[in-house]
Design a protein around this motif. Structure first.
Motif, PDB file in Angstrom:
ATOM      1  N   ALA A 180      40.109  30.023  83.772  1.00 55.60           N
ATOM      2  CA  ALA A 180      39.928  31.515  82.905  1.00 55.60           C
ATOM      3  C   ALA A 180      40.296  31.246  81.352  1.00 55.60           C
TER       4      ALA A 180
ATOM      5  N   GLU B 116      33.073  29.446  78.518  1.00 57.93           N
ATOM      6  CA  GLU B 116      32.370  30.420  78.816  1.00 57.93           C
ATOM      7  C   GLU B 116      33.057  31.690  79.148  1.00 57.93           C
ATOM      8  N   ARG B 117      34.221  31.495  79.819  1.00 55.14           N
ATOM      9  CA  ARG B 117      34.895  32.371  80.408  1.00 55.14           C
ATOM     10  C   ARG B 117      35.965  32.983  79.202  1.00 55.14           C
TER      11      ARG B 117
ATOM     12  N   THR C 194      35.077  33.499  76.127  1.00 57.26           N
ATOM     13  CA  THR C 194      34.192  34.359  75.533  1.00 57.26           C
ATOM     14  C   THR C 194      34.148  35.690  76.249  1.00 57.26           C
ATOM     15  N   ARG C 195      34.420  35.825  77.453  1.00 58.88           N
ATOM     16  CA  ARG C 195      34.100  36.907  78.186  1.00 58.88           C
ATOM     17  C   ARG C 195      35.431  37.879  78.212  1.00 58.88           C
ATOM     18  N   TRP C 196      36.615  37.142  77.999  1.00 57.15           N
ATOM     19  CA  TRP C 196      37.857  37.984  78.253  1.00 57.15           C
ATOM     20  C   TRP C 196      38.627  38.127  76.611  1.00 57.15           C
TER      21      TRP C 196
ATOM     22  N   PRO D  76      34.045  34.492  71.412  1.00 57.20           N
ATOM     23  CA  PRO D  76      33.455  33.451  71.415  1.00 57.20           C
ATOM     24  C   PRO D  76      34.086  32.107  70.789  1.00 57.20           C
TER      25      PRO D  76
ATOM     26  N   GLY E 284      42.667  41.923  78.472  1.00 56.60           N
ATOM     27  CA  GLY E 284      41.512  41.565  78.655  1.00 56.60           C
ATOM     28  C   GLY E 284      41.513  40.401  79.604  1.00 56.60           C
TER      29      GLY E 284
ATOM     30  N   TRP F 120      41.921  42.164  83.132  1.00 48.49           N
ATOM     31  CA  TRP F 120      40.743  42.504  83.576  1.00 48.49           C
ATOM     32  C   TRP F 120      39.867  41.459  83.871  1.00 48.49           C
ATOM     33  N   HIS F 121      39.361  40.400  83.267  1.00 50.09           N
ATOM     34  CA  HIS F 121      38.636  39.435  83.646  1.00 50.09           C
ATOM     35  C   HIS F 121      38.885  38.739  84.956  1.00 50.09           C
TER      36      HIS F 121
ATOM     37  N   GLY G 179      36.328  44.841  83.761  1.00 47.42           N
ATOM     38  CA  GLY G 179      36.099  44.705  82.220  1.00 47.42           C
ATOM     39  C   GLY G 179      35.867  45.910  81.758  1.00 47.42           C
TER      40      GLY G 179
ATOM     41  N   ASP H 244      31.593  48.997  74.576  1.00 50.13           N
ATOM     42  CA  ASP H 244      31.764  47.864  73.646  1.00 50.13           C
ATOM     43  C   ASP H 244      33.195  47.913  73.172  1.00 50.13           C
TER      44      ASP H 244
END
Length: 209
Positions: free
Chosen positions: A44, A49-50, A52-54, A57, A147, A150-151, A156, A160
């Motif tokens: 993570a 890519e991960r 970016t999710r938590w 970017p 974050g 949560w990820h 999450g 927004d």
């Protein structure tokens, strides 16, 4: 809201100083356990890519010696990567950032759990440090760990992120985080008046109040 605020109590915080060449670097350290296996947490925090999710970017060359850039935030060089235990990067922001490094350390914490430790060392201009104190960077890392948690739980935000940051829930989280960093600053031996002033200023900066 209580669930988000409860996350504050899961983090251990320390404030200190270290020598960085001829200068003195301030340090903030955060430590908490995640209910996820070591390999999962490592993936993570090191897979673009991960991340970016938590977090944000990120682009770059993801190897030791490679450069990276977080969108709208810091960039730098990947200095060390020892899977699945340690990642160290330079953490540079602005036209003249000076010395700044972040190190993430992971260790198993029993069956299926991982201890996550993040230490940020930076030489900060005295005028900024005396106005805002360690909470200026500490609150940002508390938000990042929120974050990440949560990820790792598979969830999450249901709105927004920019909208959430101006919500009463987010402002309550920031205020509690700032208070905890004030306590950590006081525990490091800082003057009580300085602790109070910097805590108030930092919380106001993040909340806009």
């Amino acid at each position: 809201m209580s669930g988000v605020l409860d996350e504050i109590g899961l983090v251990h915080r320390e404030v200190g100083t270290l020598r960085a060449g001829e200068e003195e670097a301030g340090t903030v350290l955060l430590r908490r356990s995640f209910d996820a296996a070591l390999a999962e947490v490592w993936d993570a925090v090191t897979t673009p890519e991960r991340i970016t999710r938590w977090f944000l970017p990120v682009t770059g060359e993801f190897r030791v010696g490679g450069k990276y850039q977080l969108e709208g935030n810091a960039g730098g060089e990947i200095l060390e990567c020892v899977a699945p235990e340690r990642l160290r990067v330079s953490w540079l922001f602005g036209p003249d950032p000076g010395f700044s490094e972040v190190e993430v350390r992971l260790a198993p914490d029993g069956e299926g759990r991982t201890v996550f430790e993040l230490e940020h060392l930076a030489v900060v201009p005295e005028e900024f440090r005396s106005q805002y104190g360690p909470g200026a960077v500490g609150i940002g890392w508390d938000l990042a760990l929120l974050g990440l948690g949560w990820h790792l739980e598979g969830g999450g935000l249901d709105q927004d992120p920019a909208e959430w940051q101006s919500s009463p829930e987010a402002k309550a989280f920031v205020a509690r985080s700032g208070e905890e960093w004030g306590r950590a600053f006081a525990a490091s031996g800082a003057d009580p008046e300085t602790v109070t002033a910097t805590t108030v200023a930092t919380i106001a900066f993040y909340t806009g109040e």
